[in-house]
Scaffold this motif. Structure first.
Motif, mmCIF file in Angstrom:
data_model
loop_
_atom_site.group_PDB
_atom_site.id
_atom_site.type_symbol
_atom_site.label_atom_id
_atom_site.label_comp_id
_atom_site.label_asym_id
_atom_site.label_seq_id
_atom_site.Cartn_x
_atom_site.Cartn_y
_atom_site.Cartn_z
ATOM 1 N N LYS A 7 0.825 -1.204 0.000
ATOM 2 C CA LYS A 7 0.000 0.000 0.000
ATOM 3 C C LYS A 7 0.861 1.256 0.000
ATOM 4 O O LYS A 7 0.570 2.218 -0.707
ATOM 5 C CB LYS A 7 -0.931 0.018 1.208
ATOM 6 N N LYS A 8 1.921 1.248 0.795
ATOM 7 C CA LYS A 8 2.816 2.410 0.853
ATOM 8 C C LYS A 8 3.486 2.657 -0.487
ATOM 9 O O LYS A 8 3.602 3.796 -0.947
ATOM 10 C CB LYS A 8 3.870 2.220 1.938
ATOM 11 N N LEU A 9 3.955 1.584 -1.135
ATOM 12 C CA LEU A 9 4.596 1.733 -2.439
ATOM 13 C C LEU A 9 3.600 2.234 -3.483
ATOM 14 O O LEU A 9 3.920 3.118 -4.285
ATOM 15 C CB LEU A 9 5.218 0.413 -2.886
ATOM 16 N N ALA A 10 2.394 1.696 -3.464
ATOM 17 C CA ALA A 10 1.371 2.138 -4.409
ATOM 18 C C ALA A 10 1.020 3.603 -4.179
ATOM 19 O O ALA A 10 0.838 4.367 -5.136
ATOM 20 C CB ALA A 10 0.127 1.262 -4.278
ATOM 21 N N ARG A 11 0.950 4.030 -2.924
ATOM 22 C CA ARG A 11 0.652 5.422 -2.599
ATOM 23 C C ARG A 11 1.780 6.324 -3.088
ATOM 24 O O ARG A 11 1.544 7.394 -3.639
ATOM 25 C CB ARG A 11 0.458 5.576 -1.083
ATOM 26 N N GLN A 12 3.021 5.874 -2.905
ATOM 27 C CA GLN A 12 4.172 6.664 -3.344
ATOM 28 C C GLN A 12 4.171 6.808 -4.869
ATOM 29 O O GLN A 12 4.442 7.886 -5.398
ATOM 30 C CB GLN A 12 5.460 5.997 -2.877
ATOM 31 N N ILE A 13 3.830 5.731 -5.581
ATOM 32 C CA ILE A 13 3.745 5.786 -7.042
ATOM 33 C C ILE A 13 2.689 6.796 -7.476
ATOM 34 O O ILE A 13 2.921 7.623 -8.358
ATOM 35 C CB ILE A 13 3.448 4.388 -7.625
ATOM 36 N N MET A 20 4.383 14.479 -11.328
ATOM 37 C CA MET A 20 4.925 14.496 -12.683
ATOM 38 C C MET A 20 4.051 15.324 -13.620
ATOM 39 O O MET A 20 4.556 15.926 -14.564
ATOM 40 C CB MET A 20 5.060 13.070 -13.216
ATOM 41 N N ALA A 21 2.762 15.342 -13.363
ATOM 42 C CA ALA A 21 1.840 16.091 -14.226
ATOM 43 C C ALA A 21 2.061 17.597 -14.119
ATOM 44 O O ALA A 21 1.718 18.342 -15.034
ATOM 45 C CB ALA A 21 0.403 15.745 -13.858
ATOM 46 N N GLN A 32 11.695 11.203 -11.861
ATOM 47 C CA GLN A 32 10.498 10.647 -11.239
ATOM 48 C C GLN A 32 9.934 9.502 -12.070
ATOM 49 O O GLN A 32 9.457 8.509 -11.522
ATOM 50 C CB GLN A 32 9.444 11.737 -11.036
ATOM 51 N N ARG A 33 9.989 9.621 -13.383
ATOM 52 C CA ARG A 33 9.497 8.546 -14.247
ATOM 53 C C ARG A 33 10.319 7.273 -14.027
ATOM 54 O O ARG A 33 9.776 6.176 -13.948
ATOM 55 C CB ARG A 33 9.562 8.984 -15.711
ATOM 56 N N TYR A 34 11.622 7.423 -13.910
ATOM 57 C CA TYR A 34 12.500 6.283 -13.640
ATOM 58 C C TYR A 34 12.154 5.655 -12.288
ATOM 59 O O TYR A 34 12.076 4.434 -12.163
ATOM 60 C CB TYR A 34 13.964 6.732 -13.670
ATOM 61 N N ALA A 35 11.940 6.488 -11.276
ATOM 62 C CA ALA A 35 11.611 5.989 -9.941
ATOM 63 C C ALA A 35 10.272 5.259 -9.944
ATOM 64 O O ALA A 35 10.128 4.206 -9.313
ATOM 65 C CB ALA A 35 11.587 7.135 -8.933
ATOM 66 N N LEU A 39 9.689 1.321 -8.916
ATOM 67 C CA LEU A 39 8.750 0.886 -7.883
ATOM 68 C C LEU A 39 7.693 -0.058 -8.454
ATOM 69 O O LEU A 39 7.333 -1.055 -7.819
ATOM 70 C CB LEU A 39 8.080 2.094 -7.229
ATOM 71 N N GLU A 40 7.209 0.231 -9.652
ATOM 72 C CA GLU A 40 6.228 -0.651 -10.288
ATOM 73 C C GLU A 40 6.835 -2.019 -10.580
ATOM 74 O O GLU A 40 6.169 -3.044 -10.400
ATOM 75 C CB GLU A 40 5.690 -0.022 -11.566
ATOM 76 N N ALA A 41 8.095 -2.052 -10.992
ATOM 77 C CA ALA A 41 8.767 -3.320 -11.245
ATOM 78 C C ALA A 41 8.938 -4.107 -9.947
ATOM 79 O O ALA A 41 8.786 -5.330 -9.926
ATOM 80 C CB ALA A 41 10.123 -3.084 -11.894
ATOM 81 N N LEU A 42 9.232 -3.402 -8.869
ATOM 82 C CA LEU A 42 9.370 -4.043 -7.568
ATOM 83 C C LEU A 42 8.054 -4.700 -7.152
ATOM 84 O O LEU A 42 8.034 -5.842 -6.706
ATOM 85 C CB LEU A 42 9.801 -3.017 -6.520
#
Length: 53
Positions: A7-13, A20-21, A32-35, A39-42
């Motif tokens: 949940k924390k990772l999804a919130r951070q994404i 980014m917008a 930020q796009r790289y980060a 995180l999505e890959a993780l």
């Protein structure tokens, strides 16, 4: 990975995508796009069974 961590990772994404917008700097946007991708890959390669919430 436990549910709280997911949940924390999804919130951070989500927060990074929101920033980014509105970012004006190309360097910040790319960083930020790289980060977000990292995180999505993780989250995608997490092999722990997902708990239903």
């Amino acid at each position: 990975m436990d549910t709280e961590t997911r949940k924390k990772l999804a919130r951070q994404i989500a927060e990074m995508k929101k920033r980014m917008a509105t970012e004006a700097s190309d360097l910040d946007y790319e960083t930020q796009r790289y980060a977000v991708r990292a995180l999505e890959a993780l989250l995608a390669r997490d092999d722990t069974p997902k708990e239903k919430s």
